[in-house]
Scaffold this motif. Sequence first.
Motif, short mmCIF file in Angstrom:
data_model
loop_
_atom_site.label_atom_id
_atom_site.label_comp_id
_atom_site.label_asym_id
_atom_site.label_seq_id
_atom_site.Cartn_x
_atom_site.Cartn_y
_atom_site.Cartn_z
N PHE A 167 -30.90 -30.76 89.63
CA PHE A 167 -30.85 -31.68 90.76
C PHE A 167 -31.75 -32.88 90.51
O PHE A 167 -31.33 -34.04 90.68
CB PHE A 167 -31.27 -30.98 92.06
CG PHE A 167 -31.42 -31.94 93.21
CD1 PHE A 167 -30.32 -32.37 93.92
CD2 PHE A 167 -32.67 -32.45 93.55
CE1 PHE A 167 -30.45 -33.28 94.95
CE2 PHE A 167 -32.82 -33.36 94.58
CZ PHE A 167 -31.70 -33.78 95.28
N ARG A 204 -33.83 -38.82 95.22
CA ARG A 204 -33.51 -38.04 96.41
C ARG A 204 -34.50 -36.89 96.56
O ARG A 204 -35.06 -36.41 95.57
CB ARG A 204 -32.08 -37.48 96.34
CG ARG A 204 -30.99 -38.52 96.42
CD ARG A 204 -29.62 -37.88 96.26
NE ARG A 204 -29.24 -37.12 97.44
CZ ARG A 204 -28.19 -36.30 97.48
NH1 ARG A 204 -27.45 -36.12 96.39
NH2 ARG A 204 -27.89 -35.66 98.60
N GLU A 234 -18.03 -25.72 91.09
CA GLU A 234 -18.56 -26.90 91.75
C GLU A 234 -17.46 -27.95 91.88
O GLU A 234 -16.55 -28.03 91.05
CB GLU A 234 -19.73 -27.47 90.94
CG GLU A 234 -20.93 -26.53 90.87
CD GLU A 234 -22.08 -27.14 90.11
OE1 GLU A 234 -21.98 -28.32 89.73
OE2 GLU A 234 -23.08 -26.43 89.90
N SER A 256 -17.22 -33.99 90.05
CA SER A 256 -18.16 -35.09 90.28
C SER A 256 -17.50 -36.46 90.13
O SER A 256 -17.95 -37.44 90.68
CB SER A 256 -19.33 -34.97 89.30
OG SER A 256 -18.84 -34.99 87.97
N ARG A 273 -30.55 -28.99 109.92
CA ARG A 273 -29.82 -29.41 108.73
C ARG A 273 -29.15 -30.78 108.88
O ARG A 273 -28.43 -31.22 108.01
CB ARG A 273 -28.77 -28.35 108.38
CG ARG A 273 -29.42 -27.00 108.13
CD ARG A 273 -28.43 -25.97 107.66
NE ARG A 273 -29.12 -24.72 107.43
CZ ARG A 273 -28.74 -23.81 106.56
NH1 ARG A 273 -27.68 -24.00 105.85
NH2 ARG A 273 -29.42 -22.70 106.41
N MET A 322 -30.46 -26.85 99.41
CA MET A 322 -30.04 -25.67 98.65
C MET A 322 -30.45 -24.43 99.42
O MET A 322 -31.56 -24.36 99.94
CB MET A 322 -30.72 -25.63 97.27
CG MET A 322 -30.14 -26.54 96.24
SD MET A 322 -30.95 -26.24 94.64
CE MET A 322 -30.32 -27.66 93.72
N HIS A 360 -30.99 -33.44 99.82
CA HIS A 360 -29.98 -32.41 99.58
C HIS A 360 -30.57 -31.05 99.95
O HIS A 360 -31.77 -30.83 99.81
CB HIS A 360 -29.58 -32.43 98.10
CG HIS A 360 -28.61 -31.37 97.72
ND1 HIS A 360 -27.31 -31.35 98.16
CD2 HIS A 360 -28.76 -30.25 96.93
CE1 HIS A 360 -26.69 -30.29 97.67
NE2 HIS A 360 -27.54 -29.61 96.92
N VAL A 389 -28.48 -38.45 105.38
CA VAL A 389 -27.44 -38.41 104.35
C VAL A 389 -27.78 -39.39 103.23
O VAL A 389 -28.15 -40.53 103.46
CB VAL A 389 -26.07 -38.78 104.96
CG1 VAL A 389 -25.00 -38.81 103.88
CG2 VAL A 389 -25.70 -37.77 106.05
N ASN A 399 -30.76 -36.65 90.25
CA ASN A 399 -31.07 -37.34 91.51
C ASN A 399 -32.55 -37.65 91.64
O ASN A 399 -33.24 -37.13 92.53
CB ASN A 399 -30.63 -36.49 92.71
CG ASN A 399 -29.17 -36.10 92.66
OD1 ASN A 399 -28.29 -36.85 93.03
ND2 ASN A 399 -28.91 -34.88 92.17
N LEU A 416 -35.30 -32.87 97.95
CA LEU A 416 -34.58 -31.59 97.96
C LEU A 416 -35.25 -30.65 98.95
O LEU A 416 -36.48 -30.54 98.98
CB LEU A 416 -34.61 -30.97 96.56
CG LEU A 416 -33.95 -29.58 96.42
CD1 LEU A 416 -32.46 -29.67 96.68
CD2 LEU A 416 -34.22 -29.00 95.04
#
Length: 450
Positions: free
Chosen positions: A12, A19, A435, A438, A130, A140, A138, A134, A16, A21
């Motif tokens: 991740f 971003r 997954e 992408s 949650r 998990m 992210h 956006v 990213n 996590l």
Amino acid sequence: MYREIEQQIERFFEKNPKRALMITGARQVGKTYIIREFAKKNFEYVIEFNFLENLDARNILHQARSSEDILLRISGLTDVPMVPGKTLIFFDEVQECRELVTAIKFLVEEGSYQYILSSSLLGVELKDIRSVPVGYMHIMEMYPLNFFEFCKANKVSERVSRHLADCFEKREAIDPVIHEKMMELFQLYLMIGGMPAAVATYLETKHLGAVAEIQKGIVKLYIKDIAKYDPEEKLYLKDIFELIPSEINSKNKRFILKNLNENFKFSRYQNSFIWLKEAGVALPVYCVQEPVVPLLLSKSTNLFKLFLSDVGLLASMYADGLQLKIMNNEKNINFGAIYENAIAQELKAAGFDLYYFQSKKQGELDFVIEYRGKVLPIEVKSGKAYARHQALNNVLSNENYEIDEAIVFCHENIRMDAGVFYCPVYLAGMLKKEEGASDMIYAPDFSVLQ
């Protein structure tokens, strides 16, 4: 202790870097430990705040006007160097400072540091934590150790793991000696489960009594959190939680609402089930009316089975010494219920949404999942009559469903027969959810319209 999620965290942040996590999950599944392990290996400097234990940390956001204000306050609470690009900031137990979930957007935009958060959803109000910014963070989900993580903890070799994976993919029989020992290890997993403290205690002591004490302590912790969340007992949280083992052990395994209250109405107490699910304590498996993709469209929200998130905790909640009976391989145990809980746990940890199928004409399937774009029916058999599965035969012969293959998880070695894959129950974790693609660029030519 090896955890697969550590590699997911690494991937991740590689993809990213701009971003944040958040790792969520039930209490005691190892979130803090694995984040510390990742941080130690990948960053020169790590700043950690636990909002459950550190009252000063909770005031980080108090009257802060900007990300610069927040970072200034962080620097005042730590002596760890804050070096852009080399420092990870870890916010633990963020449910105690939920404003941080919104503020993380501005910290990420500021761009000097990387951020990781963890949240135990037990004790949290049902407001949706949650609803994250956006594009900036992210989420998990972390679960107890799955069976293959348990195998690694018990020093199962890479050679054996590769042999099992090859046999699963090629649908070839496993070496008989390995198969016998893997079944023995799986039965141990049914007693220990995947809570890291329980696994560590077993590895250190080999004492099932000590493991049971750890498990009972975790169950008490869950009940304490339930009481903290619902002090006036407006919901049925504690009753539902404590009823799960007996409901799983019943003939049809469905959660019978009238066992709680003769006048029980699902709509009134739906939040109780949502809370247990979101807290990571329970795994609901919803009924679908048709085994066709997408399964979500035929999902019934008020008809479900309810499993515990950890099969070891389930074993510890039975009052009749179930763990000792498993160890002695006693024949009067309802292994079917325990196997099903283990399979539900494995499938959920692999990323699958959990459903089962029920029809008066065709019968009932223990699980149905979406696998490689199709519906995969799953039956779980614990006895010698594993090849008897009328409902599975009915579904496979129904041309409307277009189902090519089904799996029966059992204690036997691998074999194929008429579209049915008979597979040892310990290989359930070999099923992996693919997954999403992408690269989904789609650019048709609309020039004629211009």
